[in-house]
Structure formats: C-alpha cells, structure tokens
Enzyme design. Structure first.
Site, short mmCIF file in Angstrom:
data_model
loop_
_atom_site.label_atom_id
_atom_site.label_comp_id
_atom_site.label_asym_id
_atom_site.label_seq_id
_atom_site.Cartn_x
_atom_site.Cartn_y
_atom_site.Cartn_z
N ASN A 73 0.80 -1.09 0.01
CA ASN A 73 0.13 -0.13 0.08
C ASN A 73 0.88 1.02 -0.12
O ASN A 73 1.91 1.30 0.53
CB ASN A 73 -0.90 0.05 1.38
CG ASN A 73 -0.61 0.62 2.54
OD1 ASN A 73 -0.40 1.68 2.50
ND2 ASN A 73 0.06 -0.25 3.18
N LEU A 77 -1.07 8.31 4.12
CA LEU A 77 -1.70 8.96 5.34
C LEU A 77 -2.88 10.28 4.97
O LEU A 77 -2.69 11.27 5.81
CB LEU A 77 -0.76 9.46 6.39
CG LEU A 77 0.31 8.47 6.99
CD1 LEU A 77 1.20 9.24 7.97
CD2 LEU A 77 -0.46 7.27 7.86
N CYS A 134 8.05 8.13 9.87
CA CYS A 134 8.39 8.97 9.19
C CYS A 134 9.47 9.66 9.13
O CYS A 134 10.05 9.72 10.12
CB CYS A 134 7.17 9.90 9.06
SG CYS A 134 7.17 10.96 10.59
N THR A 196 4.53 -1.76 8.12
CA THR A 196 4.73 -2.36 6.84
C THR A 196 6.43 -2.24 6.46
O THR A 196 7.02 -1.42 7.00
CB THR A 196 3.98 -1.74 5.65
OG1 THR A 196 4.51 -0.36 5.69
CG2 THR A 196 2.55 -1.95 6.03
N GLY A 220 0.51 -8.41 5.39
CA GLY A 220 -0.19 -9.52 5.15
C GLY A 220 0.80 -10.73 5.42
O GLY A 220 1.71 -10.67 5.97
N GLY A 246 1.39 -8.41 12.08
CA GLY A 246 2.09 -8.56 10.63
C GLY A 246 1.51 -10.00 10.23
O GLY A 246 2.23 -11.07 10.64
N GLY A 247 0.42 -9.63 9.44
CA GLY A 247 0.02 -11.13 8.67
C GLY A 247 -0.85 -12.00 9.39
O GLY A 247 -1.10 -13.25 9.19
N GLY A 268 -4.36 -7.01 10.80
CA GLY A 268 -4.28 -5.62 10.05
C GLY A 268 -5.14 -6.16 8.67
O GLY A 268 -6.44 -6.12 8.35
N THR A 269 -4.15 -6.67 7.72
CA THR A 269 -4.76 -6.78 6.44
C THR A 269 -5.95 -7.92 6.13
O THR A 269 -6.42 -7.72 5.33
CB THR A 269 -3.36 -7.21 5.40
OG1 THR A 269 -2.36 -6.24 5.44
CG2 THR A 269 -3.73 -7.53 4.14
C1 LIG Z 1 -3.81 -0.17 3.97
C2 LIG Z 1 -2.99 -0.28 5.13
C3 LIG Z 1 -3.18 1.18 5.90
C4 LIG Z 1 -2.20 1.33 7.05
N1 LIG Z 1 -2.20 2.52 7.60
C5 LIG Z 1 -1.49 2.64 8.75
C6 LIG Z 1 -1.58 3.99 9.53
O1 LIG Z 1 -2.11 4.80 9.09
N2 LIG Z 1 -0.79 3.82 10.62
C7 LIG Z 1 0.02 2.87 10.97
O2 LIG Z 1 0.71 3.11 12.09
N3 LIG Z 1 -0.02 1.76 10.32
C8 LIG Z 1 -0.59 1.67 9.26
N4 LIG Z 1 -0.56 0.63 8.39
C9 LIG Z 1 0.18 -0.80 9.15
C10 LIG Z 1 -0.75 -1.75 9.66
O3 LIG Z 1 -1.25 -0.99 10.88
C11 LIG Z 1 0.21 -3.14 10.12
O4 LIG Z 1 1.12 -2.60 11.01
C12 LIG Z 1 0.83 -3.73 9.26
O5 LIG Z 1 -0.02 -3.77 7.91
C13 LIG Z 1 1.22 -5.13 9.37
O6 LIG Z 1 0.08 -5.87 9.85
P1 LIG Z 1 -0.77 -6.64 9.05
O7 LIG Z 1 -0.03 -7.55 8.19
O8 LIG Z 1 -1.86 -7.68 9.82
O9 LIG Z 1 -1.46 -5.94 7.89
C14 LIG Z 1 -1.43 0.24 7.50
C15 LIG Z 1 -1.44 -0.94 6.55
C16 LIG Z 1 -2.24 -0.91 5.50
C17 LIG Z 1 -2.15 -2.54 4.66
#
Ligand SMILES: Cc1cc2nc3c(=O)[nH]c(=O)nc-3n(C[C@H](O)[C@H](O)[C@H](O)COP(=O)(O)O)c2cc1C
Length: 302
Positions: A73, A77, A134, A196, A220, A246-247, A268-269
């Site tokens: 992605n 923000l 950031c 991510t 994911g 994370g996934g 998350g994903t």
């Molecule tokens: C579409 C999308 C938007 C995200 N936006 C943010 C965000 O605004 N702030 C943040 O700290 N992490 C953000 N993340 C990261 C997720 O919170 C998480 O740390 C990361 O995706 C790993 O978890 P997952 O594999 O279960 O998705 C975002 C992830 C995705 C996929």
C-alpha cells in the site's frame, strides 16, 4: 470480565485482539453494518488511522497492489488533520464499545508533542500510539529507524500526557530491538510492531513503478515470519508490553505471536478480506492453549 480479559498499560481490555492502525475504518463500518458493528465489535481496543497535524490528501493513485500473500500500500496517510479528527471523527470513535487508541505522526518532535497533548487530554482517548515510520524534517532521519531519534521523540512527548504511550516500531530498521529499548528508556509504556516493510511493484507494460507513491509498504501473510522474529527479538529485550502484528489471519497465528512474547496482537490486512476477522481470530485463539495445543475437551468422546 471474560477469562480472556487482559490489562494493557493499566487499561482493562476484554481480550488481546486490536486492529492495526489504518486497516479498519470503524466509522465507515458503522455506516455499513449499523448497530451490529457495536454489538459484535471485532476488536478489544480500537486504534485510529494515523492522524497528522495538518490535513493530508495522501498519495496519488493507484494506492494498492496485491502481491503473493499480501498487499503493497502507498496510501500516504490521508487524514483530516488534528482539528478535523477532534471535531468529526473522535465523537464517532468514542461511541465504540472498546477503549480508543489514537495513532499520531509528526514531521518534527514539536508536531508530535502538539498531537499527543491535544489528543491525550480528551477523556475519550485511552492511549496514544506514535507512528514513527516517517522522516523527521529537521534531521532527514526516519525517527523509528534510529534509536537516538526515537528516544528524543518519546522524551519530547512524555511530558505532554500521563496517558500510556505506545511506540509503533518500523521493521525497516537495522535493529528494531535497539529502537524498542531506546523507546522504553525514554518512557514509552509499550511498543507495537511491525509496521509495513518497504516494497515496490512495476507496471507490467510501462515498467514504471505501479504505485502513485512509487514505493509502498508490504503487509499480510507475506511478512508474518519476519514479524514473528522481530516480535520475539524485541520481547526478549524489553520489560514493557509488546503488541505483535504482521500477517495475523488465524487464532493459531495470534497464539504464535503471544508465545513469542507479545502481550496483545493486532489484525491488519486480514480485515480487508474479512471485516469480522478480529472476532474470528479471538474465537479461534480461545480454542487454543498458549502452547498451541487444542484446549482439552470437557469429556473425551468414546
Ligand atoms: C492499507 C493500510 C493502511 C495502513 N495505515 C497505517 C496507518 O495509518 N498507521 C500505521 O501505524 N500503520 C498503518 N498500516 C500498517 C498496519 O497497521 C500494520 O502495522 C501492518 O499492515 C502489518 O500488519 P498486517 O500484516 O496484519 O496488515 C497500514 C497498513 C495497510 C495495509
């Protein structure tokens, strides 16, 4: 209280399942699912999408690329900024049946401090999460990639609120555990990880970067093994609670992160595929003992 209830930084939660910031729009979900969302809310605490001081449009499209086992992605923000969040989103998020964690990102330590002070003084907010993935415009360094930068950021915000401060670690650091230790020493109450991983995809015909932001963040199932290792490494070095993500897509995955040393986990994903994933993961987790074995049935069938 259910036997799955936990206490995270002194805040009582009915269970250990959070959402990953930015992966579940509770306001849109409330519109789509109505009161059923409140009655069967998928998470035990809700983490807001990251907000910044000023409103942001986010990155140009396309913003998503599906990759084997995950997503890249480059959302960038988009958000209403602090004032817009406090005026229009906070009252709606305050109606959720679980504690609210507000995620903030600043492009300088002073910006972070303003965000933490303003969100932290609202009764509706239980905890703050610092998204430090950031660049600091003052130093050019990604705050969360450097232990010294992270420590200065946490020290700066620490005096702005008495509420628990969670530092969300980036996996794009040489030594995330060193960053976690620096955050703890500077006064963080918990760390969450992973954000991510940096990635990119090319357009199949033009061979230009596919995503409007050129690069993006991979999430994911594709990152789960990496996340699990980082959670284990961080948990072995800090005393404060670790929130692992994370996934995570099943109760078994959640159990793995808890066994690796996490006190709570985030989905998350997986919520994009199944908006009720948080509840499902919680139910599956409840059927597992922490060693990963199925809980013994009350009586063994003949
Ligand atoms: C579409 C999308 C938007 C995200 N936006 C943010 C965000 O605004 N702030 C943040 O700290 N992490 C953000 N993340 C990261 C997720 O919170 C998480 O740390 C990361 O995706 C790993 O978890 P997952 O594999 O279960 O998705 C975002 C992830 C995705 C996929």
């Amino acid at each position: 209280m259910s036997e799955r209830a936990i206490e995270l930084c002194g805040v009582a939660l009915r269970g250990p399942i959070l959402n990953g910031s930015g992966t579940f729009d509770a306001i849109a979900a409330r519109r789509a699912f109505g009161d059923a969302l409140i009655e069967r809310f998928p998470f035990d605490a809700f983490v807001s999408k990251t907000i910044t001081l000023e409103p942001r449009q986010g990155n140009p499209p396309p913003r998503l690329w599906e990759t084997p086992g995950g997503l890249i992605n480059s959302i960038g923000l988009p958000n209403k900024g602090l004032d817009g969040f406090l005026e229009s989103d906070l009252p709606e998020l305050a109606r959720l049946p679980v504690p609210l964690i507000v995620s903030v990102m600043g492009f300088s330590r002073d910006e972070l401090a303003i965000l933490v002070a303003a969100a932290g003084q609202r009764d509706e907010v239980a905890m703050l999460e610092l998204n430090v993935s950031c660049p600091n415009v003052e130093t050019g360094l990604v705050m969360g990639a450097d232990p010294g930068e992270t420590a200065l950021a946490v020290e700066r915000v620490r005096t702005e609120t008495d509420k628990p401060v969670i530092v969300k670690l980036t996996p794009n650091a040489t030594d995330p555990a060193a960053v976690a230790v620096a955050a703890q020493e500077a006064g963080a109450n918990a760390v969450s990880l992973v954000n991510t991983l940096k990635g990119m995809a090319l357009h199949p015909t033009t061979r230009e970067p596919w995503l409007g932001g050129r690069t993006g963040g991979v999430s994911g199932p594709a990152i789960r093994a990496i996340a699990l290792e980082q959670v284990a490494a961080v948990a072995s070095r800090v005393e404060i609670p670790v929130i692992g993500m994370g996934g995570i897509a099943t109760g078994r995955h959640a159990a793995d992160f808890l066994t690796a040393g996490a006190s709570a986990v985030a989905v998350g994903t997986e919520s994009f595929r199944d908006p009720a994933a948080g509840r499902r993961v919680a139910a599956e987790l409840a059927g597992l003992s922490l060693s990963g074995e199925r809980a013994a049935p009350a009586s063994t069938p003949a």
